[in-house]
Design a protein around this motif. Structure first.
Motif: not given
Length: 409
Positions: A366-368, A378-391, A394-402
């Motif tokens: 949840r923190r990540q 990303i955009v996310h709620d309790y049912r679904h998670i998806a990368p934004t256009l920015t995500g 900058f996929l590598n920056d997004l993945l580093q969070i996890f």
């Protein structure tokens, strides 16, 4: 002093369990190619002295013994897709491909209408041979085009020219209704208009699937040791945007970072990979990911063809699959490995799938997730998670969070 261990700490140290096993694909690696390309970091080996020097019959027998030895790990599980990768699998005869698929059908419950893909390069195309591949059961062809520009083909070290490329696509479309074209962009000295011409030419054929990969300089390749003049980051980004827009206009859906498909023609084998499904890999250097109720394991077969053949010889095959390396995917790594694949999907994934495939609650990251959303990746709620256009950009920056904060104990 007595140390008291609470039941909660014991439970926390246990490996998370899966309530159900994911779909299973089969990957078959053919390691030989006519010429090693300077950008290629795959486990491929150049044929010395001509195509006839490949130990084809011996290797087919080794693959079958490898599959037989691996059966206890996947016993009773249905195979949803088969993928022949390489190297250049189309170097093998249709008779050999037929023999391999016959063994697969005899040893494993293959799903009805399973997707069965063969990778091919334009320099290996013969009309009769590819008609025979179709008759053997191949129903999806993936052609390594890379470019339609003769100068770029030469700089990439390809053995085919632009005329052979067009002829290969025409032969493929006569025999298969599910064809993928692999292209690359950000090539040495490539301009935006040259990249546009490549993608427009591919789209004009109306094939069901197009893959467009950014050329990267991978370690242990000739291009890494002697870097060619490549487009800068800004021009590469322009090319990526142009490719997405051009293919969208042609009716292609950008369902994964580098993959574009007509409606309903997404690669089932690759979708299983990107959603943290299982795959059994046989052949020299093949990778596997196999889930069990209480663990997930990754495996690598011996990479060198000669060593692989020695480890699968009849007198040693009974000792088990020819494994060079095997390890269990720890609790901390499961989340990251899932995200590393699933965040490549444009439409994202459900939180339910995350739990099903990892055995972990989504609350564990949840923190990540909140950090990625705060940075508008990303955009996310309790049912679904998806990368934004920015995500996506900058996929590598997004993945580093996890990335795992620490290794499993």
């Amino acid at each position: 002093m007595t140390t008291i261990i609470s039941p909660a700490s014991i439970l926390g140290s246990q490996s998370p369990r899966l309530k159900s096993l994911p779909p299973l694909g089969l990957y078959i690696h053919i390691p030989w190619c006519m010429k090693k390309c300077p950008y290629c970091d795959f486990n491929s080996h150049e044929v010395r002295g001509g195509e006839g020097n490949v130990p084809e019959a011996e290797y087919v027998a080794a693959l079958i013994r490898d599959l037989e030895a691996a059966l206890p790990q996947v016993w009773g599980r249905r195979v949803t897709s088969v993928f022949f990768g390489g190297g250049t699998p189309s170097l093998f005869s249709a008779r050999s491909i037929d023999a391999i698929l016959a063994a697969v059908r005899a040893l494993l419950p293959l799903e009805h209408f399973a997707e069965i893909t063969l990778e091919a390069n334009p320099g290996t195309f013969e009309v009769k041979k590819f008609a025979d591949f179709r008759a053997a059961g191949i129903n999806r062809l993936s052609i390594g085009i890379q470019s339609f520009n003769p100068g770029h083909l030469q700089s990439l070290g390809r053995i085919h020219d632009d005329r052979e490329t067009h002829r290969a696509i025409e032969i493929a479309q006569k025999n298969f209704d599910n064809v993928n074209l692999d292209l690359m962009y950000a090539l040495p000295d490539q301009t935006l208009e040259q990249a546009r011409n490549d993608i427009e030419t591919a789209a004009a054929y109306g094939v069901s699937h197009i893959s467009a990969y950014h050329l990267t300089l991978e370690p242990n390749t000739l291009f890494h040791r002697y870097p060619p003049p490549l487009p800068d980051d800004d021009l590469s980004a322009e090319m990526q945007i142009m490719i997405e827009e051009t293919l969208a206009q042609g009716g292609y859906i950008n369902y994964e970072t580098s993959a574009f498909a007509l409606h309903g023609r997404e690669s089932r084998h690759n979708m299983n990979y990107w959603t943290f499904g299982d795959y059994l890999g046989i052949g020299a250097g093949a990778h596997s990911k196999i889930s069990f109720a209480d663990k997930i394991v990754r495996q690598i077969r011996y990479k060198q063809p000669r060593e692989y053949l020695a480890k699968t010889a009849p007198d040693v095959a009974a000792s088990g699959a020819p494994m060079m390396e095997q390890h269990e995917v720890g609790r901390n790594d499961r989340s990251f490995e899932f995200m590393m694949n699933a965040l490549r999907l444009t439409r994202g994934f459900t939180t339910e799938m995350f739990t099903e495939r990892t055995g972990l609650p989504i609350t564990g990251i949840r923190r990540q997730l909140d950090e990625a959303e705060r940075r508008q990746l990303i955009v996310h709620d309790y049912r679904h998670i998806a990368p934004t256009l920015t995500g996506k950009r900058f996929l590598n920056d997004l993945l580093q969070i996890f990335l795992p904060e620490k290794s499993d104990m």
